[in-house]
Design an enzyme around this catalytic site. Structure first.
Site, mmCIF file in Angstrom:
data_model
loop_
_atom_site.group_PDB
_atom_site.id
_atom_site.type_symbol
_atom_site.label_atom_id
_atom_site.label_comp_id
_atom_site.label_asym_id
_atom_site.label_seq_id
_atom_site.Cartn_x
_atom_site.Cartn_y
_atom_site.Cartn_z
ATOM 1 C CE LYS A 165 -3.634 -2.419 2.495
ATOM 2 N NZ LYS A 165 -4.056 -2.676 3.828
ATOM 3 N N GLY B 234 -7.381 -4.072 1.826
ATOM 4 C CA GLY B 234 -8.496 -4.314 2.652
ATOM 5 C C GLY B 234 -8.301 -4.127 3.985
ATOM 6 C CE LYS C 169 -4.093 1.251 5.162
ATOM 7 N NZ LYS C 169 -3.724 0.376 5.810
ATOM 8 C CB THR D 75 -5.738 2.143 9.185
ATOM 9 O OG1 THR D 75 -5.879 1.033 8.344
ATOM 10 C CG2 THR D 75 -4.306 2.277 9.339
#
Ligand SMILES: NC(=O)c1ccc[n+]([C@@H]2O[C@H](COP(=O)([O-])OP(=O)(O)OC[C@H]3O[C@@H](n4cnc5c(N)ncnc54)[C@H](O)[C@@H]3O)[C@@H](O)[C@H]2O)c1
Length: 332
Positions: free
Chosen positions: A105, A136, A191, A248
């Site tokens: 990510k 995810g 995120k 997160t």
């Protein structure tokens, strides 16, 4: 499916364990030979996932060529800034028709390329249809312990997404498919920045109201960026969007949340990162998300605030005050 996992950190090892739990032969490779040795000798990754036994079918090989040889699926699980270099090293060993799944990510900081763009840059065009992206809400440690987890696997070709979905599916690991590669990647790379903000608020001593506001307004700015980059906004209401954001932003298991929390308590960034001893992607992502937002002309006030905190010398209380004092506006 015979698989190779490149990057034997927390996430690579957890996913290697998922694949190997099905009885398939799975080989791990990493630059860190010591980590590889403990996987072979102790069936454990004592540095990244201590005290969690790994399946016997999960083996490590310090030679990249032989680690990849005969693999039908190559999983790339290295930090985003190492992706290009690792993909270049692996390129010549990956046979045509091999599925290549990035689980990283992040955005390449120097080029502002998403991992899909980096891999398309490195691999010949014939490999591009076989690229897949897994993202995810998923803490590595929970996956390695066999706790129920759902993720999204995106690929341009539905057939490729389905094949990789099938490879990862177990009784506790449930992948959904998507053809929205951009949406899935945007959710994953943004995120962590919002998680620094929620950690910061909690570290200062705020509570549920501030956290919920940051998550919700964080999703709003992530969705704006996603739409500008061509994502389907519904993807950001799914596992790779709000799902991962919720995970997160609300758990001490998140390294990025812990970075924010430490800053909120007045610690220095270097000190927090030394304590973590592992990659907190959000620290670099704060730079790249700001760059992406500027590139497409989208306002991302929470990400900007995190950038100001990490790189512009702004204090934690000032950052939150600046967010609260912005011009008043309509929600949608
Ligand atoms: N840890 C998680 O719970 C989790 C969950 C989902 C996604 N991710 C994502 O997975 C990616 C990897 O994260 P992680 O948590 O496994 O990181 P980590 O710090 O636990 O491990 C990274 C691994 O990559 C290896 N590495 C670094 N540079 C390398 C290079 N040039 N060549 C080969 N190997 C190299 C390191 O030796 C290490 O073993 C990140 O993008 C992260 O956001 C992590």
């Amino acid at each position: 499916m015979r698989a190779t996992v490149i990057g034997a950190g927390s996430w690579g090892t957890a996913l290697g364990s998922v694949l190997a739990s099905k009885g398939d032969e799975v080989t791990m490779w990493d630059i860190d030979a010591e980590t590889l040795a403990t996987i072979n000798d102790q069936h454990e990754n004592s540095r990244y996932l201590p005290d969690i036994p790994l399946p016997e079918t999960l083996r490590a090989d310090a030679d990249l060529g032989s680690a990849i040889e005969g693999s039908e699926l190559v999983v790339l699980a290295v930090p985003s800034q190492a992706m290009r270099q690792v993909a270049e090293q692996a390129r010549d060993f990956v046979e045509p028709g091999t599925y290549i799944c990035s689980v990283t990510k992040g955005v390449e900081i120097d080029t502002l390329m998403m991992m899909s763009e980096v891999l398309e840059d490195v691999f010949p065009v014939s490999h591009h249809p076989y690229l897949a992206f897994l993202s995810g809400p998923s803490f590595a440690v929970e996956v390695a312990q066999g706790h129920p987890t759902a993720v999204t696997i995106a690929a341009q070709w539905n057939r490729v997404a389905k094949a990789v979905q099938q490879a990862f599916h177990t009784s506790f690991f449930r992948p959904y498919t998507s053809n929205d590669v951009v949406g899935v990647e945007i959710g994953g790379c943004t995120k962590n920045v919002v998680a620094i903000a929620t950690g910061l608020a909690d570290g200062i001593g705020f509570d549920a109201n501030a956290r919920a506001a940051l998550v919700t307004r964080g999703l709003a700015e992530i969705t704006r960026l996603g739409i500008a980059k061509g994502a389907n906004p519904l993807t950001l209401s799914g596992l790779a969007g709000i799902g991962d954001l919720m995970l997160t932003c609300t758990s001490v298991k998140s390294r990025n949340y812990r970075v924010g929390y430490g800053l909120g308590q007045g610690k220095e960034l270097d000190e927090i990162q030394a304590e973590l001893g592992q990659v907190a992607e959000g620290v670099l992502n704060a730079k790249s998300v700001r760059g992406l937002a500027a590139q497409v002309g989208v306002e991302m006030p929470i990400s900007d605030a995190v950038h100001a905190l990490l790189y512009e010398g702004m204090s934690a209380p000032d950052v939150l005050q600046a967010l609260m004092g912005r011009d008043l506006k309509s929600e949608i």
